[in-house]
Design an enzyme around this catalytic site. Structure first.
Site, PDB file in Angstrom:
ATOM      1  N   ASP A  53       0.870  -1.190   0.000  1.00 57.44           N
ATOM      2  CA  ASP A  53       0.000   0.000   0.000  1.00 57.44           C
ATOM      3  C   ASP A  53       0.896   1.225   0.000  1.00 57.44           C
ATOM      4  O   ASP A  53       1.984   1.200   0.594  1.00 57.44           O
ATOM      5  CB  ASP A  53      -0.890  -0.001   1.251  1.00 57.44           C
ATOM      6  CG  ASP A  53      -2.137   0.838   1.046  1.00 57.44           C
ATOM      7  OD1 ASP A  53      -3.228   0.268   0.898  1.00 57.44           O
ATOM      8  OD2 ASP A  53      -2.016   2.086   1.025  1.00 57.44           O
ATOM      9  N   LEU A 107     -34.610  -9.887   2.207  1.00 56.34           N
ATOM     10  CA  LEU A 107     -35.957  -9.316   2.186  1.00 56.34           C
ATOM     11  C   LEU A 107     -36.250  -8.643   3.522  1.00 56.34           C
ATOM     12  O   LEU A 107     -37.397  -8.588   3.949  1.00 56.34           O
ATOM     13  CB  LEU A 107     -36.992 -10.420   1.902  1.00 56.34           C
ATOM     14  CG  LEU A 107     -37.024 -10.982   0.477  1.00 56.34           C
ATOM     15  CD1 LEU A 107     -38.115 -12.029   0.332  1.00 56.34           C
ATOM     16  CD2 LEU A 107     -37.249  -9.869  -0.559  1.00 56.34           C
ATOM     17  N   GLU A 160     -14.832 -10.251  -5.690  1.00 54.29           N
ATOM     18  CA  GLU A 160     -15.076 -10.695  -4.302  1.00 54.29           C
ATOM     19  C   GLU A 160     -16.538 -10.463  -3.946  1.00 54.29           C
ATOM     20  O   GLU A 160     -17.174  -9.582  -4.494  1.00 54.29           O
ATOM     21  CB  GLU A 160     -14.141  -9.958  -3.335  1.00 54.29           C
ATOM     22  CG  GLU A 160     -14.126  -8.439  -3.470  1.00 54.29           C
ATOM     23  CD  GLU A 160     -15.258  -7.723  -2.782  1.00 54.29           C
ATOM     24  OE1 GLU A 160     -15.866  -8.334  -1.897  1.00 54.29           O
ATOM     25  OE2 GLU A 160     -15.532  -6.570  -3.146  1.00 54.29           O
ATOM     26  N   ARG A 215     -19.624   4.638   5.789  1.00 53.29           N
ATOM     27  CA  ARG A 215     -19.695   5.173   4.429  1.00 53.29           C
ATOM     28  C   ARG A 215     -21.078   4.876   3.829  1.00 53.29           C
ATOM     29  O   ARG A 215     -21.547   3.752   3.869  1.00 53.29           O
ATOM     30  CB  ARG A 215     -18.583   4.577   3.561  1.00 53.29           C
ATOM     31  CG  ARG A 215     -17.210   5.079   3.993  1.00 53.29           C
ATOM     32  CD  ARG A 215     -16.111   4.404   3.235  1.00 53.29           C
ATOM     33  NE  ARG A 215     -16.085   2.967   3.473  1.00 53.29           N
ATOM     34  CZ  ARG A 215     -15.256   2.136   2.849  1.00 53.29           C
ATOM     35  NH1 ARG A 215     -14.407   2.582   1.957  1.00 53.29           N
ATOM     36  NH2 ARG A 215     -15.293   0.835   3.113  1.00 53.29           N
ATOM     37  N   CYS A 235     -20.426  -0.534  -0.910  1.00 49.10           N
ATOM     38  CA  CYS A 235     -20.602  -1.340  -2.126  1.00 49.10           C
ATOM     39  C   CYS A 235     -21.885  -1.009  -2.874  1.00 49.10           C
ATOM     40  O   CYS A 235     -21.845  -0.538  -4.004  1.00 49.10           O
ATOM     41  CB  CYS A 235     -20.560  -2.813  -1.767  1.00 49.10           C
ATOM     42  SG  CYS A 235     -18.894  -3.398  -1.595  1.00 49.10           S
ATOM     43  N   ARG A 288     -18.929  -9.669   2.614  1.00 55.68           N
ATOM     44  CA  ARG A 288     -19.777  -8.722   3.355  1.00 55.68           C
ATOM     45  C   ARG A 288     -18.992  -8.208   4.543  1.00 55.68           C
ATOM     46  O   ARG A 288     -18.363  -8.988   5.258  1.00 55.68           O
ATOM     47  CB  ARG A 288     -21.044  -9.419   3.869  1.00 55.68           C
ATOM     48  CG  ARG A 288     -22.011  -9.802   2.784  1.00 55.68           C
ATOM     49  CD  ARG A 288     -23.021 -10.784   3.306  1.00 55.68           C
ATOM     50  NE  ARG A 288     -22.365 -11.984   3.841  1.00 55.68           N
ATOM     51  CZ  ARG A 288     -22.989 -12.941   4.492  1.00 55.68           C
ATOM     52  NH1 ARG A 288     -24.271 -12.858   4.740  1.00 55.68           N
ATOM     53  NH2 ARG A 288     -22.332 -14.004   4.935  1.00 55.68           N
ATOM     54  N   GLU A 289     -19.065  -6.906   4.760  1.00 59.47           N
ATOM     55  CA  GLU A 289     -18.389  -6.356   5.937  1.00 59.47           C
ATOM     56  C   GLU A 289     -19.013  -6.984   7.177  1.00 59.47           C
ATOM     57  O   GLU A 289     -20.213  -7.218   7.228  1.00 59.47           O
ATOM     58  CB  GLU A 289     -18.542  -4.834   5.970  1.00 59.47           C
ATOM     59  CG  GLU A 289     -17.745  -4.198   4.863  1.00 59.47           C
ATOM     60  CD  GLU A 289     -17.669  -2.689   5.000  1.00 59.47           C
ATOM     61  OE1 GLU A 289     -17.750  -2.178   6.128  1.00 59.47           O
ATOM     62  OE2 GLU A 289     -17.534  -2.039   3.954  1.00 59.47           O
ATOM     63  N   LYS A 295     -22.584   2.728  -4.303  1.00 57.97           N
ATOM     64  CA  LYS A 295     -21.527   3.094  -5.248  1.00 57.97           C
ATOM     65  C   LYS A 295     -21.565   2.199  -6.498  1.00 57.97           C
ATOM     66  O   LYS A 295     -21.521   2.685  -7.623  1.00 57.97           O
ATOM     67  CB  LYS A 295     -20.193   2.957  -4.505  1.00 57.97           C
ATOM     68  CG  LYS A 295     -18.956   3.020  -5.319  1.00 57.97           C
ATOM     69  CD  LYS A 295     -17.738   2.956  -4.434  1.00 57.97           C
ATOM     70  CE  LYS A 295     -17.209   1.570  -4.175  1.00 57.97           C
ATOM     71  NZ  LYS A 295     -16.586   0.853  -5.246  1.00 57.97           N
TER      72      LYS A 295
HETATM   73  C1  UDX Z   1     -22.380  -6.276   0.002  1.00 59.31           C
HETATM   74  C2  UDX Z   1     -22.582  -7.659  -0.644  1.00 59.31           C
HETATM   75  O1  UDX Z   1     -23.433  -8.451   0.184  1.00 59.31           O
HETATM   76  C3  UDX Z   1     -21.251  -8.334  -0.864  1.00 59.31           C
HETATM   77  O2  UDX Z   1     -21.445  -9.567  -1.542  1.00 59.31           O
HETATM   78  C4  UDX Z   1     -20.366  -7.417  -1.713  1.00 59.31           C
HETATM   79  O3  UDX Z   1     -19.112  -7.980  -1.945  1.00 59.31           O
HETATM   80  C5  UDX Z   1     -20.204  -6.069  -1.020  1.00 59.31           C
HETATM   81  O4  UDX Z   1     -21.510  -5.496  -0.782  1.00 59.31           O
HETATM   82  P1  UDX Z   1     -21.937  -5.334   2.463  1.00 59.31           P
HETATM   83  O5  UDX Z   1     -22.086  -3.990   1.855  1.00 59.31           O
HETATM   84  O6  UDX Z   1     -20.817  -5.594   3.399  1.00 59.31           O
HETATM   85  O7  UDX Z   1     -21.842  -6.461   1.314  1.00 59.31           O
HETATM   86  O8  UDX Z   1     -23.246  -5.641   3.318  1.00 59.31           O
HETATM   87  P2  UDX Z   1     -24.630  -6.431   3.169  1.00 59.31           P
HETATM   88  O9  UDX Z   1     -24.743  -7.352   4.303  1.00 59.31           O
HETATM   89  O10 UDX Z   1     -24.834  -6.983   1.831  1.00 59.31           O
HETATM   90  O11 UDX Z   1     -25.654  -5.212   3.437  1.00 59.31           O
HETATM   91  C6  UDX Z   1     -25.670  -4.049   2.621  1.00 59.31           C
HETATM   92  C7  UDX Z   1     -26.727  -3.090   3.089  1.00 59.31           C
HETATM   93  O12 UDX Z   1     -28.018  -3.622   2.837  1.00 59.31           O
HETATM   94  C8  UDX Z   1     -26.686  -2.781   4.591  1.00 59.31           C
HETATM   95  O13 UDX Z   1     -26.919  -1.410   4.781  1.00 59.31           O
HETATM   96  C9  UDX Z   1     -27.831  -3.605   5.157  1.00 59.31           C
HETATM   97  O14 UDX Z   1     -28.375  -3.028   6.306  1.00 59.31           O
HETATM   98  C10 UDX Z   1     -28.817  -3.574   4.002  1.00 59.31           C
HETATM   99  N1  UDX Z   1     -29.744  -4.720   3.975  1.00 59.31           N
HETATM  100  C11 UDX Z   1     -29.280  -5.974   3.727  1.00 59.31           C
HETATM  101  C12 UDX Z   1     -31.095  -4.502   4.156  1.00 59.31           C
HETATM  102  O15 UDX Z   1     -31.548  -3.366   4.369  1.00 59.31           O
HETATM  103  N2  UDX Z   1     -31.950  -5.572   4.065  1.00 59.31           N
HETATM  104  C13 UDX Z   1     -31.522  -6.829   3.803  1.00 59.31           C
HETATM  105  O16 UDX Z   1     -32.373  -7.749   3.729  1.00 59.31           O
HETATM  106  C14 UDX Z   1     -30.149  -7.039   3.644  1.00 59.31           C
END
Ligand code: UDX
Length: 429
Positions: free
Chosen positions: A30, A250, A151, A327, A260, A154-155, A263
């Site tokens: 980095d 859901l 990739e 973010r 993710c 999920r965070e 953006k």
């Molecule tokens: C997401 C994808 O799941 C992952 O595969 C990709 O690589 C990166 O983006 P992430 O952003 O870490 O991962 O979180 P995720 O668990 O998918 O949730 C994203 C957002 O959706 C969160 O704000 C969460 O609160 C919201 N969410 C998720 C809902 O509001 N309802 C749901 O049923 C699921």
């Protein structure tokens, strides 16, 4: 194998430690010197469950190294993963200048065969651009391949997701690249899908967009439930049992956030517009997501009437539980709106208050959920951290000025909350 990770942000670090954990020798690079200095001491610059422990144990075993020089990686590592940031530009398009820079830096240093893998989320056809850039700049006789290996981390559960993937996508253009990547992922014993480069790039955008569409669909549906008196939990249960629909993603709430979905959707929309075939469904998905935050603020306003000088206890600031990431968190817009209306906010988040403080100074950040609830006119839940689900609600009720809860994540049972004497407002039920 010797693996070089270029870009030690969220994706790079998780990828690096997991490959090290699988027995590879990993070098994470980095250009942020402070970050590299921290990593060399075994300190993770981000909060992700298990990450720091894995950095430390692999440092001790000598399986992972950190450097600020890309030369080391190109010289020593047969496989180079590009994991640099692709931040949004003003109109939402992905800024690929970091990716291009890395491609150029690799090209000028190429002396023997290297497999260059894009891991960052990039628009379709980026792999082709990387290939052309390297071809133009490298020494004539040196061979290389470019592959795409998106990739799906999920965070909050990134390490688990890496080590237990539903599928691994290998976008390759030569048998050699496929062979190397198959060998690298062999220990995971996961389903491998081999595609061409462009299809692999599109799989990432399509997957994120589809998941976000499910969330906006359910949020729009929840508003219909609110207006009609139906119950979203029952509706999604009834829908989700159909395997063609599926029960996951859901959950209604206050909209999706994180680095993710918002953006990537915007970037995908821009790509489709550039191609002359605008994917307008995605615009609607994004609009519903924006509306959902306003809808929640309206709900608070409708019930509390004037917000000026009222005190709200806020539980949760991160965009989802188990991360300190704010973010694109819905909390940013919701709290921004509430502050404009003149409310006083006392907020608690197990991990994200530090980041939030940098953007919102006019908030009282407290050390536990009970302090957030103390003398509050209402409690507002913005993130579904587990510790909120087991709060002593009797105690909360006693210390609040008014026993009112606005639950943006549906973590409590409406019947039980009403029985406990709360005025309880959630999403779509
Ligand atoms: C997401 C994808 O799941 C992952 O595969 C990709 O690589 C990166 O983006 P992430 O952003 O870490 O991962 O979180 P995720 O668990 O998918 O949730 C994203 C957002 O959706 C969160 O704000 C969460 O609160 C919201 N969410 C998720 C809902 O509001 N309802 C749901 O049923 C699921």
């Amino acid at each position: 194998m010797k693996i070089g990770i270029i870009g030690s942000g969220y994706v790079g670090l998780v990828t690096g430690v997991c490959f090290a954990h699988l027995g590879n020798e990993v070098l994470c690079v980095d250009n942020d010197l402070k970050k590299i200095a921290l990593l060399k001491k075994g300190i993770s610059p981000i909060y992700e469950p298990g990450l720091e422990e894995m950095i430390r144990s692999n440092l001790q075993k000598g399986q992972i190294h950190f450097s600020s020089h890309i030369d080391d990686a190109v010289k020593k590592c047969e496989v180079l993963f590009i994991c640099v940031n692709t931040p949004p530009k003003d109109r939402g398009e992905a800024d690929l200048s970091f990716v291009e820079n890395v491609a150029r830096e690799i090209a000028t240093r190429l002396r023997q065969y290297r497999l260059i893998v894009e891991k960052s989320t990039v628009p379709v056809q980026t792999g082709e651009r990387i290939y052309q850039t390297i071809c133009e700049m490298k020494a004539k006789t040196t061979l290389f391949d470019v592959a795409s290996n998106p990739e799906f981390l999920r965070e909050g559960s990134a390490i688990h997701d890496f080590l237990n993937p539903d599928r691994i996508i290998l976008g390759v253009s030569t048998p050699k690249a496929e062979k190397i990547l198959r060998k690298l992922y062999e220990p995971l014993m996961a389903k491998i899908v081999v595609t061409d480069l462009k299809s692999a790039e599109l799989i990432k955008h399509a997957s994120n967009s589809f998941l976000a569409t499910k969330i906006s669909f359910v949020n729009a549906l929840a508003r219909i439930c609110d207006a009609s008196g139906a119950n979203i939990d029952m509706v999604t249960e009834g829908m989700g049992l159909d395997p063609r629909i599926g029960a996951s993603f859901l959950r209604p709430g206050i909209g999706f956030g994180g680095f993710c979905f918002p953006k990537d959707l915007m970037a995908f929309l821009r790509i489709s517009e550039k191609m002359g075939i605008p994917f307008n469904l995605l615009r609607e998905v994004l609009d519903i997501n924006e509306d959902q935050k306003r809808f929640f603020v309206k709900k608070i306003e409708n019930h509390l009437w004037n917000l000026r000088d009222k005190t709200l206890g806020v539980l949760g600031l991160s965009f989802k539980p188990n991360t300190d990431d704010i973010r694109f968190a819905p909390s940013l817009d919701i709290i921004g709106e509430l502050l404009k209306e003149g409310v006083k906010i006392q907020a608690y988040d197990p991990k994200a208050s530090g980041h939030f403080k940098k953007q919102f100074k006019d908030i009282r950040y407290v050390k536990n959920p009970y302090e957030a609830a103390k003398h509050a006119d209402a409690l507002v839940i913005l993130t579904e951290w587990d510790e909120f689900k087991t709060l002593d609600m009797k105690r909360i009720k006693k210390i609040m000025k008014h026993a009112i809860v606005f639950d943006g994540r549906n973590i409590f049972d409406p019947v039980l909350m009403k029985r406990s004497g709360f005025q309880y407002f959630s999403i779509g039920r």
